[in-house]
Design a protein around this motif. Structure first.
Motif, PDB file in Angstrom:
ATOM      1  N   TYR A  97       0.854  -1.179   0.000  1.00  0.00           N
ATOM      2  CA  TYR A  97       0.000   0.000   0.000  1.00  0.00           C
ATOM      3  C   TYR A  97       0.897   1.238   0.000  1.00  0.00           C
ATOM      4  CZ  TYR A  97      -4.322  -2.582   0.824  1.00  0.00           C
ATOM      5  OH  TYR A  97      -5.407  -3.403   0.694  1.00  0.00           O
TER       6      TYR A  97
ATOM      7  N   ILE B 170      -3.635   3.482  -4.523  1.00  0.00           N
ATOM      8  CA  ILE B 170      -4.986   3.977  -4.808  1.00  0.00           C
ATOM      9  C   ILE B 170      -5.077   4.559  -6.220  1.00  0.00           C
ATOM     10  CG2 ILE B 170      -6.743   5.663  -4.133  1.00  0.00           C
ATOM     11  CD1 ILE B 170      -5.954   5.145  -1.226  1.00  0.00           C
TER      12      ILE B 170
ATOM     13  N   VAL C 134      -9.844  -1.114   5.813  1.00  0.00           N
ATOM     14  CA  VAL C 134      -9.163  -0.330   4.774  1.00  0.00           C
ATOM     15  C   VAL C 134      -9.424  -0.896   3.369  1.00  0.00           C
ATOM     16  CG1 VAL C 134      -6.902   0.301   3.854  1.00  0.00           C
ATOM     17  CG2 VAL C 134      -7.442   0.735   6.255  1.00  0.00           C
TER      18      VAL C 134
ATOM     19  N   THR D 272     -11.784   1.131   0.694  1.00  0.00           N
ATOM     20  CA  THR D 272     -11.164   1.610  -0.542  1.00  0.00           C
ATOM     21  C   THR D 272     -11.957   1.159  -1.761  1.00  0.00           C
ATOM     22  OG1 THR D 272      -8.988   1.555   0.516  1.00  0.00           O
ATOM     23  CG2 THR D 272      -9.035   1.681  -1.886  1.00  0.00           C
TER      24      THR D 272
ATOM     25  N   VAL E 244     -14.022   3.556  -4.421  1.00  0.00           N
ATOM     26  CA  VAL E 244     -13.780   3.573  -5.869  1.00  0.00           C
ATOM     27  C   VAL E 244     -15.082   3.324  -6.627  1.00  0.00           C
ATOM     28  CG1 VAL E 244     -12.587   2.423  -7.772  1.00  0.00           C
ATOM     29  CG2 VAL E 244     -11.355   2.931  -5.654  1.00  0.00           C
TER      30      VAL E 244
ATOM     31  N   ILE F  56      -9.578   9.974  -1.678  1.00  0.00           N
ATOM     32  CA  ILE F  56      -9.784   8.646  -1.088  1.00  0.00           C
ATOM     33  C   ILE F  56      -8.645   8.316  -0.118  1.00  0.00           C
ATOM     34  CG2 ILE F  56      -9.907   6.180  -1.609  1.00  0.00           C
ATOM     35  CD1 ILE F  56     -11.289   6.938  -4.247  1.00  0.00           C
ATOM     36  N   ALA F  57      -7.425   8.663  -0.490  1.00  0.00           N
ATOM     37  CA  ALA F  57      -6.284   8.404   0.390  1.00  0.00           C
ATOM     38  C   ALA F  57      -6.421   9.143   1.709  1.00  0.00           C
ATOM     39  CB  ALA F  57      -4.978   8.792  -0.305  1.00  0.00           C
TER      40      ALA F  57
ATOM     41  N   VAL G 187      -8.690   7.143   3.850  1.00  0.00           N
ATOM     42  CA  VAL G 187      -8.007   5.928   4.322  1.00  0.00           C
ATOM     43  C   VAL G 187      -7.041   6.267   5.451  1.00  0.00           C
ATOM     44  CG1 VAL G 187      -6.350   4.138   3.672  1.00  0.00           C
ATOM     45  CG2 VAL G 187      -8.281   4.662   2.160  1.00  0.00           C
TER      46      VAL G 187
END
Length: 211
Positions: free
Chosen positions: A87, A92, A155, A159, A163, A181-182, A185
């Motif tokens: 990751y 992402i 997580v 995620t 999406v 999005i990150a 997270v």
């Protein structure tokens, strides 16, 4: 005055078997993503591909076999697009690129197939692998224990849902979507990390105990 003779007719290009198979898989992906597995028949897929049902049967002998082939291709494309099992900063963005390049295939994998008992084991395999990758990476930042378990489960699931929600929303702000999005997270990761002790209190002593 006589008419000029017509030249030889242009030969109709026949697709190679591999090309025809890809055409069928493309059509099946669209049809299954639109109506789901149960509500989509081989006649629907043949119409989507502009082929006869007999032509369809030359490549796939059942709807289940065709659906499995669609899912396997979506998995292969996803693995090729996302690459390694870390990751890192590109994880992402790579997932968003994969979803944007094959939105119907992405939805089939993580929305439709998860609801189909006959194909659920494929999604469970992907989910289990994602959790293991998450746990290995998050263990560098979160101590072993229930909060690591919580984050490792949440997580990957969050995620993927983020999406899919991005696809459903019409893919807004593609240049900023990965960063948004990150950020969410990172919020999950921060929530799973040990709370900092208030300044001036010894370790193991709560503010209530000190008062």
């Amino acid at each position: 005055m006589s008419k000029p003779e017509a030249g030889p007719a242009e030969p109709v290009r026949r697709m190679r078997r591999a090309e025809r198979r890809e055409q069928i898989l493309d059509a099946a992906t669209r049809a299954f993503a639109r109506a789901g597995y149960a509500a989509t028949g081989l006649d629907d897929i043949a119409a989507e591909a502009e082929l006869t049902r007999a032509m369809l049967y030359r490549h796939f002998d059942s709807k289940a076999g065709l659906y499995r082939a669609v899912l396997d291709r979506a998995c292969a494309r996803l693995a090729e697009a996302t690459g390694g099992d870390d990751y890192d900063d590109d994880a992402i963005p790579a997932l968003l690129r994969a979803a944007g390049a094959d939105p119907d295939g992405f939805r089939l994998l993580f929305r439709h197939a998860a609801r189909e008992p006959d194909f659920r084991e494929l999604i469970d395999t992907i989910t289990d692998a994602s959790r293991e990758v998450a746990r290995r990476n998050l263990a560098r930042r979160i101590p072993a224990g229930p909060w690591l378990d919580w984050a490792a489960n949440l997580v990957p699931a969050f995620t993927l849902e983020a999406v899919i929600a991005w696809l459903d929303a019409g893919r807004p702000d593609p240049e900023q979507a990965a960063a948004r999005i990150a950020a969410a997270v990172h919020g999950v990761i921060a929530a799973a990390q040990p709370a900092a002790q208030p300044a001036g209190l010894p370790a193991g002593l709560s503010a209530r105990e000190a008062s």
